[in-house]
Design a protein around this motif. Structure first.
Motif, PDB file in Angstrom:
ATOM      1  N   GLU A  74      93.606  85.841  35.662  1.00  0.00           N
ATOM      2  CA  GLU A  74      94.218  87.165  35.551  1.00  0.00           C
ATOM      3  C   GLU A  74      93.846  87.837  34.227  1.00  0.00           C
ATOM      4  O   GLU A  74      93.696  89.048  34.164  1.00  0.00           O
ATOM      5  CB  GLU A  74      95.745  87.044  35.673  1.00  0.00           C
ATOM      6  CG  GLU A  74      96.207  86.579  37.048  1.00  0.00           C
ATOM      7  CD  GLU A  74      97.716  86.467  37.118  1.00  0.00           C
ATOM      8  OE1 GLU A  74      98.376  86.720  36.081  1.00  0.00           O
ATOM      9  OE2 GLU A  74      98.241  86.112  38.186  1.00  0.00           O
ATOM     10  N   THR A 109      88.893  88.369  33.030  1.00  0.00           N
ATOM     11  CA  THR A 109      88.078  89.170  33.943  1.00  0.00           C
ATOM     12  C   THR A 109      86.610  89.042  33.540  1.00  0.00           C
ATOM     13  O   THR A 109      86.300  88.537  32.446  1.00  0.00           O
ATOM     14  CB  THR A 109      88.516  90.643  33.875  1.00  0.00           C
ATOM     15  OG1 THR A 109      88.310  91.123  32.527  1.00  0.00           O
ATOM     16  CG2 THR A 109      89.988  90.786  34.230  1.00  0.00           C
ATOM     17  N   GLY A 148      88.054  83.854  39.133  1.00  0.00           N
ATOM     18  CA  GLY A 148      88.389  84.023  40.549  1.00  0.00           C
ATOM     19  C   GLY A 148      89.894  84.021  40.728  1.00  0.00           C
ATOM     20  O   GLY A 148      90.655  84.377  39.818  1.00  0.00           O
ATOM     21  N   ASP A 149      90.364  83.580  41.901  1.00  0.00           N
ATOM     22  CA  ASP A 149      91.798  83.501  42.190  1.00  0.00           C
ATOM     23  C   ASP A 149      92.364  82.185  41.656  1.00  0.00           C
ATOM     24  O   ASP A 149      91.745  81.123  41.822  1.00  0.00           O
ATOM     25  CB  ASP A 149      92.020  83.597  43.700  1.00  0.00           C
ATOM     26  CG  ASP A 149      93.479  83.494  44.063  1.00  0.00           C
ATOM     27  OD1 ASP A 149      94.236  84.453  43.815  1.00  0.00           O
ATOM     28  OD2 ASP A 149      93.886  82.420  44.560  1.00  0.00           O
ATOM     29  N   ASP A 157      94.968  80.272  42.544  1.00  0.00           N
ATOM     30  CA  ASP A 157      95.241  79.235  43.552  1.00  0.00           C
ATOM     31  C   ASP A 157      93.944  78.584  44.030  1.00  0.00           C
ATOM     32  O   ASP A 157      93.884  77.363  44.241  1.00  0.00           O
ATOM     33  CB  ASP A 157      95.995  79.838  44.743  1.00  0.00           C
ATOM     34  CG  ASP A 157      97.424  80.216  44.389  1.00  0.00           C
ATOM     35  OD1 ASP A 157      97.974  79.620  43.427  1.00  0.00           O
ATOM     36  OD2 ASP A 157      97.997  81.101  45.061  1.00  0.00           O
ATOM     37  N   TYR A 158      92.930  79.391  44.187  1.00  0.00           N
ATOM     38  CA  TYR A 158      91.642  78.843  44.624  1.00  0.00           C
ATOM     39  C   TYR A 158      91.041  77.958  43.535  1.00  0.00           C
ATOM     40  O   TYR A 158      90.476  76.889  43.827  1.00  0.00           O
ATOM     41  CB  TYR A 158      90.698  80.001  44.964  1.00  0.00           C
ATOM     42  CG  TYR A 158      89.352  79.573  45.478  1.00  0.00           C
ATOM     43  CD1 TYR A 158      89.228  78.951  46.715  1.00  0.00           C
ATOM     44  CD2 TYR A 158      88.200  79.786  44.725  1.00  0.00           C
ATOM     45  CE1 TYR A 158      87.989  78.557  47.199  1.00  0.00           C
ATOM     46  CE2 TYR A 158      86.959  79.403  45.193  1.00  0.00           C
ATOM     47  CZ  TYR A 158      86.858  78.788  46.432  1.00  0.00           C
ATOM     48  OH  TYR A 158      85.627  78.397  46.908  1.00  0.00           O
ATOM     49  N   LYS A 168      97.518  77.204  35.465  1.00  0.00           N
ATOM     50  CA  LYS A 168      97.362  78.346  34.583  1.00  0.00           C
ATOM     51  C   LYS A 168      97.474  77.900  33.134  1.00  0.00           C
ATOM     52  O   LYS A 168      98.482  77.332  32.712  1.00  0.00           O
ATOM     53  CB  LYS A 168      98.420  79.406  34.892  1.00  0.00           C
ATOM     54  CG  LYS A 168      98.242  80.674  34.049  1.00  0.00           C
ATOM     55  CD  LYS A 168      99.216  81.761  34.462  1.00  0.00           C
ATOM     56  CE  LYS A 168      98.981  83.019  33.637  1.00  0.00           C
ATOM     57  NZ  LYS A 168      99.883  84.127  34.032  1.00  0.00           N
TER      58      LYS A 168
END
Length: 302
Positions: A214, A217, A240-241, A243-244, A259
Motif C-alpha cells: 500500500e 507503489t 502487488g496485493d 494478501d497475494y 504487513k
C-alpha cells in the motif's frame, strides 16, 4: 474590772458595772487572738509563688509528673513497636509464600516430560552458553519430495508485470522488505548491493518483494531503488496485493510474511525455477556459501 457607761436622770454619764457574761466573752476572744498571733509568728505559712506545679511534684498516686510522662511515653513506644513488628511479619510471610510457590513451579517444570525433536538443540539456563553450538553455518534446504514453486505475477517498479515464468532461465535471489523499514531492511539491501557489485553484468538477478505494498507503489520503489544504486535489469523491486504477497511468501518461498514483517533470509532459485536453499544474510559463512552457489549455477550455464 471593766465598767459600762450609763446615763443618770440628770443627763450626766455615770459609771455602770459590766455584765459578768460580757466580761468573760471578751476575755476569751482576747485569748484566742493572742494565741493565733503567736502561732503565726512561730509557724509562718509557706506560700508557693510559682505559677505552675514543678515537674517533680507528686501526683495522687505518689508518682512524680516526670515519672508519669515517662511511663506514658514508654507505653506509646511499645504500641508503635508492636505495629511495626506486625508489618514486618506480614512482609516476611508474603516473601516466603512467593519463594515456596516459585520452587514448586520450578520443580513441576523440571519433572514434566519434554519432547525434543530429533537433532534439535535445546538451550537452558542450567548450563553455560556454547557459542559454537549457536552458530548456524549451513543453509536450509527444501524437502526433495515436495513441489515448492507455483506461478506468481507481481508489478515491478517500472510498472510492468513480471511473473515467475519470466524469471526462468537465469538464477535469482528473492528477498522481502519494505521501504519505510529504518534498520533491518537497509542492512539487508546493502548485502544485496554487495552481491550486485560482485556479480555485475553476470546472469544472476535479484528480486526484492515489498511486504507493505500500500505504501510501496511503483513510484516509491523507483525512488527507493536509486538509494542503493539498483540496476533496473539485474535488481527488480516488486509490489502487488498484500494478501497475494502473503501467499507468495508462504506457499512459494516458505517464509512467513505479513504487513511490514519478513524474515532475514534470501531464497536462491535456480534457472529451472526450483529453490536451491535459504541463506541467512546476517551469517557471514552463509553469505559466502550463497556466493559459491551462485557461481556454481552461473558456471553450469556456460
Amino acid at each position: 474590772m471593766h465598767t459600762g457607761v450609763g446615763l443618770n436622770l440628770d443627763g450626766n454619764d455615770v459609771a455602770k458595772p459590766a455584765s459578768p457574761v460580757t466580761t468573760d466573752r471578751r476575755e476569751s476572744m482576747h485569748g484566742r487572738y493572742v494565741a493565733c498571733a503567736e502561732q503565726r509568728v512561730l509557724h509562718p505559712p509557706v506560700i508557693d509563688k510559682s505559677p505552675t506545679r514543678s515537674i517533680h511534684s507528686k501526683t495522687r498516686g505518689g508518682r512524680s509528673i516526670a515519672e508519669f510522662i515517662h511511663q506514658v511515653s514508654n507505653h506509646e513506644s511499645f504500641e508503635s513497636d508492636k505495629a511495626n513488628m506486625k508489618v514486618a511479619l506480614n512482609i516476611v510471610f508474603i516473601l516466603a509464600a512467593g519463594l515456596i510457590a516459585g520452587l514448586v513451579l520450578r520443580a513441576s517444570r523440571q519433572n514434566a516430560p519434554n519432547e525434543v525433536p530429533e537433532g534439535a538443540v535445546v538451550f537452558t539456563n542450567d548450563q553455560p552458553l556454547d557459542v559454537d553450538a549457536t552458530r548456524n553455518d549451513e543453509p536450509s534446504k527444501p524437502p526433495e519430495d515436495e513441489a515448492w514453486l507455483s506461478r506468481f505475477e507481481l508489478i515491478e517498479r517500472s510498472g510492468r508485470k513480471v511473473s515467475s515464468e519470466d524469471l526462468k532461465g537465469r538464477p535469482y535471489v528473492v528477498s522481502f522488505f519494505y521501504s519505510t523499514c529504518p534498520s533491518i531492511c537497509v542492512s539487508q539491501n546493502q548485502k544485496l548491493r554487495e552481491l550486485q557489485d560482485e556479480f555485475e553484468g553476470q546472469g544472476v538477478r535479484f528480486v526484492a518483494i515489498s511486504v507493505d505494498p500500500e505504501t510501496d507503489t511503483p513510484e516509491v520503489l523507483r525512488e527507493y531503488a536509486t538509494r542503493f544504486g539498483a540496476d533496473k535489469d539485474q535488481w527488480l523491486f516488486m509490489t502487488g496485493d498484500l494478501d497475494y504477497i502473503r501467499r507468495v511468501g508462504a506457499e512459494i518461498f516458505r517464509q512467513p510474511v505479513d504487513k511490514q514483517f519478513h524474515t532475514e533470509r534470501f531464497a536462491l532459485v535456480d534457472a529451472a525455477g526450483e529453490i536451491e536453499g535459504f541463506y541467512s544474510w546476517p551469517e557471514p559463512r552463509q553469505m559466502d556459501k550463497l556466493k559459491e552457489s551462485i557461481r556454481g549455477m552461473l558456471d553450469d550455464q556456460t
